[in-house]
Design a protein around this motif. Structure first.
Motif, short mmCIF file in Angstrom:
data_model
loop_
_atom_site.label_atom_id
_atom_site.label_comp_id
_atom_site.label_asym_id
_atom_site.label_seq_id
_atom_site.Cartn_x
_atom_site.Cartn_y
_atom_site.Cartn_z
N TRP A 245 0.83 -1.20 0.00
CA TRP A 245 0.00 0.00 0.00
C TRP A 245 0.87 1.26 0.00
O TRP A 245 0.47 2.30 0.51
N ASN A 246 2.07 1.16 -0.53
CA ASN A 246 3.02 2.29 -0.54
C ASN A 246 3.21 2.87 0.85
O ASN A 246 3.46 4.06 1.02
N GLY A 247 3.05 2.01 1.87
CA GLY A 247 3.25 2.44 3.25
C GLY A 247 2.07 3.21 3.83
O GLY A 247 2.14 3.65 4.98
N GLN A 248 1.00 3.33 3.06
CA GLN A 248 -0.16 4.10 3.53
C GLN A 248 -1.11 3.21 4.33
O GLN A 248 -2.24 2.94 3.93
N THR A 249 -0.61 2.75 5.47
CA THR A 249 -1.41 1.91 6.36
C THR A 249 -1.29 2.44 7.78
O THR A 249 -0.30 3.07 8.14
N ARG A 250 -2.32 2.16 8.58
CA ARG A 250 -2.32 2.58 9.97
C ARG A 250 -1.36 1.69 10.77
O ARG A 250 -1.20 0.52 10.46
N GLY A 251 -0.78 2.27 11.82
CA GLY A 251 0.05 1.47 12.72
C GLY A 251 1.46 1.99 12.82
O GLY A 251 1.88 2.88 12.08
N ASP A 252 2.19 1.40 13.75
CA ASP A 252 3.56 1.82 14.02
C ASP A 252 4.59 1.13 13.15
O ASP A 252 5.76 1.50 13.16
N PHE A 253 4.17 0.09 12.43
CA PHE A 253 5.06 -0.61 11.50
C PHE A 253 4.39 -0.65 10.15
O PHE A 253 3.17 -0.69 10.05
N ALA A 254 5.20 -0.68 9.11
CA ALA A 254 4.66 -0.86 7.76
C ALA A 254 4.07 -2.26 7.66
O ALA A 254 4.55 -3.20 8.29
N TYR A 255 3.03 -2.39 6.86
CA TYR A 255 2.48 -3.72 6.57
C TYR A 255 3.29 -4.27 5.41
O TYR A 255 3.21 -3.78 4.27
N SER A 256 4.08 -5.28 5.69
CA SER A 256 5.05 -5.76 4.70
C SER A 256 4.47 -6.80 3.75
O SER A 256 3.46 -7.45 4.03
N VAL A 257 5.17 -6.97 2.65
CA VAL A 257 4.81 -8.01 1.68
C VAL A 257 4.98 -9.39 2.32
O VAL A 257 4.21 -10.31 2.03
N ALA A 258 5.93 -9.55 3.22
CA ALA A 258 6.09 -10.83 3.93
C ALA A 258 4.86 -11.14 4.77
O ALA A 258 4.35 -12.27 4.76
N GLU A 259 4.35 -10.14 5.50
CA GLU A 259 3.14 -10.33 6.31
C GLU A 259 1.95 -10.65 5.42
O GLU A 259 1.15 -11.55 5.71
N HIS A 260 1.83 -9.93 4.32
CA HIS A 260 0.77 -10.19 3.34
C HIS A 260 0.86 -11.61 2.79
O HIS A 260 -0.14 -12.31 2.68
N SER A 261 2.07 -12.06 2.48
CA SER A 261 2.26 -13.40 1.93
C SER A 261 1.86 -14.48 2.92
O SER A 261 1.28 -15.51 2.53
N LEU A 262 2.16 -14.27 4.18
CA LEU A 262 1.73 -15.20 5.23
C LEU A 262 0.21 -15.27 5.30
O LEU A 262 -0.38 -16.35 5.46
N LEU A 263 -0.44 -14.12 5.16
CA LEU A 263 -1.91 -14.07 5.20
C LEU A 263 -2.50 -14.76 3.97
O LEU A 263 -3.46 -15.54 4.08
N VAL A 264 -1.95 -14.50 2.80
CA VAL A 264 -2.45 -15.14 1.57
C VAL A 264 -2.32 -16.66 1.68
O VAL A 264 -3.25 -17.40 1.33
N GLU A 265 -1.19 -17.13 2.18
CA GLU A 265 -1.01 -18.58 2.33
C GLU A 265 -2.03 -19.15 3.31
O GLU A 265 -2.58 -20.23 3.10
N GLN A 266 -2.31 -18.43 4.38
CA GLN A 266 -3.29 -18.89 5.37
C GLN A 266 -4.70 -18.96 4.75
O GLN A 266 -5.42 -19.94 4.95
N ILE A 267 -5.06 -17.96 3.99
CA ILE A 267 -6.38 -17.95 3.32
C ILE A 267 -6.44 -19.06 2.29
O ILE A 267 -7.42 -19.81 2.21
N TYR A 268 -5.37 -19.21 1.50
CA TYR A 268 -5.32 -20.28 0.49
C TYR A 268 -5.50 -21.64 1.17
O TYR A 268 -6.25 -22.49 0.68
N ALA A 269 -4.81 -21.85 2.28
CA ALA A 269 -4.90 -23.13 3.00
C ALA A 269 -6.31 -23.39 3.51
O ALA A 269 -6.76 -24.54 3.54
N ARG A 270 -7.02 -22.36 3.92
CA ARG A 270 -8.41 -22.52 4.37
C ARG A 270 -9.28 -22.99 3.21
O ARG A 270 -10.21 -23.77 3.40
N GLN A 271 -9.00 -22.49 2.03
CA GLN A 271 -9.80 -22.85 0.85
C GLN A 271 -9.34 -24.15 0.20
O GLN A 271 -10.11 -24.80 -0.50
#
Length: 197
Positions: free
Chosen positions: A41-67
């Motif tokens: 999100w070009n760093g345009q996220t709420r919070g004290d840390f950037a939301y990283s592509v690594a964090e996103h990738s972990l979430l995508v894998e978790q969602i994929y595994a649920r499906q």
């Protein structure tokens, strides 16, 4: 005329040629490190840390595994779906459109090298690629609503409304890059171990 440098030195010591990447120059530690420090999100996220592509990738894998439960091979592909961004960064869709096919060509070459390095086919089967893209869109919806300031109706228009049951228990918590990096490497190792069973 001297050719411009097209390689990058990695922290592992590898020298990755971006125009002609080889699986031998790919290391999971380099991928995890790079992705943990690349902001979505070009760093345009709420919070004290950037939301990283690594964090996103972990979430995508978790969602994929649920499906798509019980398929470690394709879960690994889901975890690695944005791996090239460890060297080429994360461009938001409008920028990718402006850059044109050059970005896509680079992404395809790097993806093939990453896949081959970890025992996946250079090009994923279409059905798997679509399923990972579907998980990616669900992740984008969650990110948009939870940390990027979008309203739910706005996110629905852009990414489609996800199944509520699929979202149960999924909450984005921004964490320090070092922690996300470690979790990315650990999940990668877990999936590789599952493939050897």
């Amino acid at each position: 005329m001297k050719q411009p440098r097209a390689w990058q030195r990695m922290l592992s010591g590898r020298r990755l040629d971006l125009l002609d990447p080889t699986p031998m120059d790919i290391e999971i530690a380099d991928i995890a490190h790079g992705l943990a420090f690349v902001a979505r999100w070009n760093g345009q996220t709420r919070g004290d840390f950037a939301y990283s592509v690594a964090e996103h990738s972990l979430l995508v894998e978790q969602i994929y595994a649920r499906q798509n439960p019980a398929n470690a091979k394709w879960q690994l592909a889901a975890l690695l779906h944005d791996a090239p961004e460890y060297v080429i960064g994360d461009m938001i869709s409008p920028v990718k459109s402006a850059v044109g096919p050059s970005y896509t060509e680079l992404d395809v070459r790097l993806t093939a090298a990453v896949h081959l390095r970890f025992g996946l086919p250079a090009v994923l089967p279409v059905v798997v690629k679509r399923a990972i893209k579907a998980a990616d869109k669900i992740s984008a919806w969650l990110e948009a609503v939870q940390i990027a300031g979008f309203s739910e109706p706005e996110a629905d228009k852009l990414f489609g409304r996800p199944d509520t049951a699929l979202l149960r228990g999924l909450e984005i918590k921004l964490r320090p890059p070092a922690q996300v990096r470690a979790d990315y490497v650990a999940r990668h190792l877990d999936l590789l171990a599952a493939l050897k069973i």
